[in-house]
Design an enzyme around this catalytic site. Structure first.
Site, PDB file in Angstrom:
ATOM      1  N   LEU A  32       0.621  -1.063   0.308  1.00  0.00           N
ATOM      2  CA  LEU A  32       0.095   0.570  -0.015  1.00  0.00           C
ATOM      3  C   LEU A  32       0.970   1.208  -0.405  1.00  0.00           C
ATOM      4  CD1 LEU A  32      -2.607  -0.921   3.202  1.00  0.00           C
ATOM      5  CD2 LEU A  32      -3.073  -0.699   0.095  1.00  0.00           C
ATOM      6  N   ALA A  35       2.778   1.996   2.798  1.00  0.00           N
ATOM      7  CA  ALA A  35       3.781   0.804   3.542  1.00  0.00           C
ATOM      8  C   ALA A  35       5.010   0.412   3.907  1.00  0.00           C
ATOM      9  CB  ALA A  35       3.658   0.248   2.918  1.00  0.00           C
ATOM     10  N   GLY A  36       6.066   1.740   3.229  1.00  0.00           N
ATOM     11  CA  GLY A  36       7.653   2.342   3.871  1.00  0.00           C
ATOM     12  C   GLY A  36       8.189   1.463   2.447  1.00  0.00           C
ATOM     13  N   SER A 105       2.253  -1.772  -6.629  1.00  0.00           N
ATOM     14  CA  SER A 105       1.814  -2.758  -8.082  1.00  0.00           C
ATOM     15  C   SER A 105       0.750  -3.469  -7.422  1.00  0.00           C
ATOM     16  CB  SER A 105       2.791  -3.494  -8.900  1.00  0.00           C
ATOM     17  OG  SER A 105       4.040  -3.648  -7.342  1.00  0.00           O
TER      18      SER A 105
END
EC number: 2.7.1.25
Length: 198
Positions: A32, A35-36, A105
């Site tokens: 997401l 998210a990092g 993605s």
């Protein structure tokens, strides 16, 4: 396509990899927004650079400023975005590089198409797993808030789905470990998979 023919050249991927003394690969970070992915990929690239590896980092926001500037965020545009990125990553691995690709993605089919384009033996899918609530708390760009207000359409996790990987090479739960530890685990994955060849 009938008038397009594959050209064969003398210098091969093996030649380029030997010159760089490394095995080309793609580390594909998916997850997401927030998210990092980019944070971890950046740290991984720094570690690989310190080890003398030849790398390149492809990031979702940066690619959309040039290569994919003509695309929006509909499902069809997201598919085309990932198709283009996968083709670029495949070319970069053919040049002998270790490529770090940090992209939401969201669709399994497109990640699998990327794997096929790049080559399954050179493709490492890394799931940067953060719950939606955690990603929203980290929303430094304010994108989730805009999506919640309806100002952004087709936003992954809000009104567009995210299909989590079923069998990634590595799962990173960023709410439970530091970015530095996550990056170290990615490097361990890469080095552990092929030993000194990387």
């Amino acid at each position: 396509m009938n008038n397009i023919h594959q050209q064969t050249f003398s210098v091969t991927l093996a030649d380029r990899a030997a010159m760089k003394q490394q095995t080309p690969a793609v580390l594909w970070f998916t997850g997401l927004s927030g998210a990092g992915k980019s944070t971890i990929a950046n740290l991984v690239e720094q570690q690989l650079l310190a080890m003398g590896r030849h790398t390149y980092l492809l990031d979702g926001d940066n690619v959309r400023r040039g290569l994919c500037a003509d695309l929006g965020f509909s499902d069809a545009d997201r598919v085309e975005n990932i198709r283009r990125v996968a083709e670029v990553a495949a070319l970069m691995t053919d040049a002998g590089l270790i490529v770090l690709a940090a992209f939401i993605s969201p669709f399994k089919a497109e990640r699998e198409a990327a794997r096929q384009s790049i080559g399954a033996d050179r493709f490492f899918e890394i799931y940067v797993d953060a719950p939606l609530a955690v990603a929203e708390r980290r929303d430094v760009k304010g994108l989730y808030a805009k999506a919640r207000r309806g100002e952004i359409r087709h936003f992954t996790g809000i009104d567009s789905p995210y299909e989590a990987p079923e069998a990634p090479a590595l799962v990173i739960k960023t709410e439970h470990e530091t970015p530095e530890r996550s990056a170290a685990r990615v490097v361990e994955l890469l080095l552990g998979d092929a030993g000194d060849g990387w």
